[in-house]
Design a protein around this motif. Structure first.
Motif, PDB file in Angstrom:
ATOM      1  N   MET A   1       8.808  -2.821  -0.654  1.00 38.79           N
ATOM      2  CA  MET A   1       8.713  -3.242  -2.081  1.00 38.79           C
ATOM      3  C   MET A   1       9.671  -2.087  -3.222  1.00 38.79           C
ATOM      4  SD  MET A   1       5.106  -2.720  -4.314  1.00 38.79           S
ATOM      5  CE  MET A   1       4.018  -3.118  -2.972  1.00 38.79           C
TER       6      MET A   1
ATOM      7  N   ARG B   1       0.387  -5.963  -0.367  1.00 44.75           N
ATOM      8  CA  ARG B   1       1.556  -6.807  -0.078  1.00 44.75           C
ATOM      9  C   ARG B   1       2.048  -7.433  -1.773  1.00 44.75           C
ATOM     10  NH1 ARG B   1       0.718 -11.381   1.860  1.00 44.75           N
ATOM     11  NH2 ARG B   1      -1.595 -11.237   2.093  1.00 44.75           N
TER      12      ARG B   1
ATOM     13  N   GLY C   1       4.912   0.498   9.031  1.00 45.75           N
ATOM     14  CA  GLY C   1       4.285  -0.725   9.437  1.00 45.75           C
ATOM     15  C   GLY C   1       2.759  -1.020   8.943  1.00 45.75           C
ATOM     16  N   ASP C   2       2.050   0.032   8.266  1.00 46.61           N
ATOM     17  CA  ASP C   2       0.670  -0.021   7.863  1.00 46.61           C
ATOM     18  C   ASP C   2       0.597  -0.058   6.391  1.00 46.61           C
ATOM     19  OD1 ASP C   2      -1.853  -0.125   8.130  1.00 46.61           O
ATOM     20  OD2 ASP C   2      -2.314   1.998   8.438  1.00 46.61           O
ATOM     21  N   GLN C   3       0.725  -1.543   5.801  1.00 41.37           N
ATOM     22  CA  GLN C   3       0.594  -1.499   4.444  1.00 41.37           C
ATOM     23  C   GLN C   3      -0.571  -1.889   3.842  1.00 41.37           C
ATOM     24  OE1 GLN C   3       3.312  -1.365   2.096  1.00 41.37           O
ATOM     25  NE2 GLN C   3       5.146  -2.132   3.264  1.00 41.37           N
ATOM     26  N   PRO C   4      -0.989  -1.003   2.677  1.00 45.03           N
ATOM     27  CA  PRO C   4      -2.242  -1.408   2.013  1.00 45.03           C
ATOM     28  C   PRO C   4      -2.242  -2.506   1.157  1.00 45.03           C
ATOM     29  CG  PRO C   4      -1.196   0.382   1.136  1.00 45.03           C
ATOM     30  CD  PRO C   4      -0.291   0.097   2.372  1.00 45.03           C
TER      31      PRO C   4
ATOM     32  N   TYR D   1      -7.763  -2.164   5.501  1.00 51.00           N
ATOM     33  CA  TYR D   1      -6.873  -1.034   5.321  1.00 51.00           C
ATOM     34  C   TYR D   1      -7.785   0.511   5.365  1.00 51.00           C
ATOM     35  CZ  TYR D   1      -3.210   2.579   4.100  1.00 51.00           C
ATOM     36  OH  TYR D   1      -2.495   3.759   4.021  1.00 51.00           O
TER      37      TYR D   1
ATOM     38  N   ASP E   1      -5.189  -5.194   1.225  1.00 49.88           N
ATOM     39  CA  ASP E   1      -5.855  -5.543   2.780  1.00 49.88           C
ATOM     40  C   ASP E   1      -7.218  -4.760   2.539  1.00 49.88           C
ATOM     41  OD1 ASP E   1      -6.597  -5.577   5.349  1.00 49.88           O
ATOM     42  OD2 ASP E   1      -4.738  -4.666   6.007  1.00 49.88           O
TER      43      ASP E   1
ATOM     44  N   THR F   1       7.344   3.078   0.294  1.00 51.47           N
ATOM     45  CA  THR F   1       7.261   3.049   1.657  1.00 51.47           C
ATOM     46  C   THR F   1       5.815   3.345   2.309  1.00 51.47           C
ATOM     47  OG1 THR F   1       8.316   5.035   2.020  1.00 51.47           O
ATOM     48  CG2 THR F   1       9.832   3.412   2.296  1.00 51.47           C
ATOM     49  N   PRO F   2       5.392   2.808   3.198  1.00 59.30           N
ATOM     50  CA  PRO F   2       4.009   3.169   3.569  1.00 59.30           C
ATOM     51  C   PRO F   2       3.952   4.655   4.364  1.00 59.30           C
ATOM     52  CG  PRO F   2       4.908   1.683   5.104  1.00 59.30           C
ATOM     53  CD  PRO F   2       5.754   1.690   4.061  1.00 59.30           C
TER      54      PRO F   2
END
Length: 383
Positions: free
Chosen positions: A1, A27, A22-25, A171, A168, A17-18
């Motif tokens: 993003m 989108r 790979g673990d995005q809260p 999350y 999410d 960046t998370p």
């Protein structure tokens, strides 16, 4: 993003960046958020999701500005005054879906501050709410999901610049929080204390009933994501007054109390009788209602008929009818003046952490005013 810019437009922003690759809260589904948009969205999502969880899945909405809520609400009844302010037929307001009612109630809590807000919803956004959002000044929304028609409508708002974020709901954030300030790295445990009715143990007066418990729990969730010092007044599932970021708690109490009075006075028949000219826009009508309550009479360029008189006695009589208000504080009430002032705004319940050296004075004040006092033992500072 990618962010449109940093805190201010002259500050460039790096890609987001998370913490855990790979673990995005969240989108990004549309638009390009700014730094503050994202801060608003992340705080607002935590507020509505925690409030909904504490209240057995109740549909909850928030209207955020500058990293504090302007308003938050549950999907209860939309009163006639709020419906009219948004150009809706009060008789048809009951047919609106819960998502729309929750957001309208949250936005109506402080409609002046909600101008250009960032919205949040605990449940999926439907086409009805999307159509409403398309017609108000709002920068973006965060929710767990969107109906296809709703997403299509929101993607067309502001020529594609309206920010749409999907959170999410499953999350779980890291156990530790990290912040860098002026070359120093600050780290702490994340505040994971659960909000529940078990926190609301009365020390003065009877235990709160289910409706009052819901108001107090909503208030606790709101303060957890409001810049401290902070207090809020809640009535029928709506934060009718929020005082945020003041150095003195009594100043928070007075600020939020004044907002509570305005929320109630905007429902006075004289305010609802203001006959605006057809070309006067919705937000200008809201602003003129507030100016009218502050003593400024709109002229013929605004009104099609002279403004009705609203005397000080009529204002006082109307305000005296306000009751059933809950008051929640993110920190201990240090003096009884907070209770004395809150009582002037229809407060019948107070929840605060306790632990002040003057806690006995606070209890005595609650007994004098007939206010139920619950001690949570939980401070909820947010900075």
């Amino acid at each position: 993003m990618h962010l449109r810019h940093g805190m201010n437009p002259h500050q460039a922003a790096a890609p987001v960046t998370p913490v855990r690759p790979g673990d995005q809260p969240v989108r990004l589904l549309a638009g390009e958020p700014s730094y503050i948009n994202l801060l608003d969205a992340l705080n607002a999502w935590q507020l509505v999701s925690e409030a909904s969880r504490a209240l057995d899945g109740a549909v909850t909405a928030a209207s955020f500005k500058h990293v504090s809520p302007a308003g938050a609400a549950l999907a209860g009844e939309l009163d006639a005054a709020a419906a009219e302010r948004h150009g809706l037929d009060p008789a048809a307001a009951g047919a609106l879906g819960p998502a729309t009612r929750a957001y309208l109630r949250a936005r109506d809590a402080d409609p002046k501050s909600s101008y250009g807000d960032f919205a949040a919803l605990s449940h999926p956004v439907d086409a009805e709410l999307a159509e409403l959002l398309a017609g108000v000044v709002c920068d973006g929304i965060i929710a767990p999901d969107y109906e296809p028609a709703a997403l299509d409508r929101l993607r067309r708002k502001k020529n594609g610049r309206f920010v749409v974020l999907a959170a999410d709901p499953d999350y779980r954030p890291p156990a530790r929080e990290l912040r860098e300030v002026y070359g120093l790295r600050l780290e702490q445990d994340r505040d994971r204390a659960e909000l529940s009715a078990d926190l609301l143990q009365p020390v003065v007066g009877p235990a709160p009933d289910p409706a009052a418990t819901a108001d107090l729990l909503l208030g606790l969730a709101v303060l957890r994501y409001t810049q401290s010092n902070s207090v809020c007044y809640v009535r029928d599932g709506v934060t009718v007054g929020i005082g945020a970021g003041q150095q003195s708690r009594i100043d928070c109490t007075r600020l939020a109390g004044a907002k509570t009075d305005l929320w109630w006075l905007r429902r006075h028949p004289a305010v609802r009788r203001l006959a605006f000219r057809p070309e006067v826009r919705r937000q200008d009508r809201i602003n003129w209602q507030l100016r009218y309550l502050e003593g400024e009479l709109p002229g013929p360029e605004v009104l099609a008929a002279p403004a009705p008189e609203l005397t000080e006695r009529e204002r006082g009589d109307w305000l005296a009818q306000l009751g059933g208000v809950a008051f929640v504080s993110d920190g201990a009430l240090p003096f009884r003046d907070n209770v004395d002032h809150a009582a002037r705004h229809g407060v019948t319940l107070i929840a605060e952490p306790g632990g002040s050296i003057r806690s006995a004075d606070v209890e005595a004040a609650c007994r004098e005013h007939g206010i139920t006092l619950a001690r949570t033992g939980l401070r909820l500072f947010h900075h």
